[in-house]
Design a protein around this motif. Structure first.
Motif, PDB file in Angstrom:
ATOM      1  N   ARG A  61       1.036  -0.999  -0.419  1.00  0.00           N
ATOM      2  CA  ARG A  61      -0.222  -0.175  -0.003  1.00  0.00           C
ATOM      3  C   ARG A  61       0.802   1.229  -0.002  1.00  0.00           C
ATOM      4  N   GLY A  62       1.249   1.954  -1.474  1.00  0.00           N
ATOM      5  CA  GLY A  62       2.175   3.047  -1.642  1.00  0.00           C
ATOM      6  C   GLY A  62       1.271   3.871  -0.241  1.00  0.00           C
ATOM      7  N   GLN A  74       4.325   9.928  -3.511  1.00  0.00           N
ATOM      8  CA  GLN A  74       4.474   8.530  -2.571  1.00  0.00           C
ATOM      9  C   GLN A  74       5.646   8.457  -1.896  1.00  0.00           C
ATOM     10  N   ILE A  75       5.615   7.530  -0.786  1.00  0.00           N
ATOM     11  CA  ILE A  75       6.552   7.356  -0.128  1.00  0.00           C
ATOM     12  C   ILE A  75       6.373   5.505  -0.241  1.00  0.00           C
ATOM     13  N   LEU A  76       7.163   4.953  -0.894  1.00  0.00           N
ATOM     14  CA  LEU A  76       7.105   3.528  -1.558  1.00  0.00           C
ATOM     15  C   LEU A  76       7.598   3.105  -0.020  1.00  0.00           C
TER      16      LEU A  76
END
Length: 98
Positions: A38-39, A46-48
């Motif tokens: 869940r990105g 976006q936080i990977l």
């Protein structure tokens, strides 16, 4: 569904010598309660998420959905499922963080 063209091929008599099969997807192992990716977002960025030594219960929704589709199209005898999910489920804890 997007699987309809493939399902139609499996039913067509001209492909009766073809062998169709479904290999289950592998369990995901991201640091969340069910291992799914869940990105996350910080504003618009976006936080990977990284893989982790996951210790929850992996979600098998993709494989469950395909089995239901095969059943609803009467294809369970013509399209065998190669089960790998449950065999790999315990290996998610062997993944190195990051």
């Amino acid at each position: 569904s997007s699987l309809n063209p493939i399902l139609d091929l499996a039913k067509d008599e001209k492909y009766s010598r073809w062998k169709f099969m479904f290999r289950e997807t592998e369990p995901q192992h991201f640091n969340d309660k069910d291992g799914l990716y869940r990105g996350k977002y910080h504003g618009k960025r976006q936080i990977l998420m990284k893989c982790s030594q996951f210790r929850g219960t992996p979600d098998n929704w993709r494989n469950d959905a395909v089995v239901q589709i095969l059943k609803s199209h009467n294809l369970t005898a013509k399209v065998p499922v190669i089960p790998i999910f449950s065999m790999l489920e315990n290996l998610t804890q062997n993944h190195f963080d990051g």
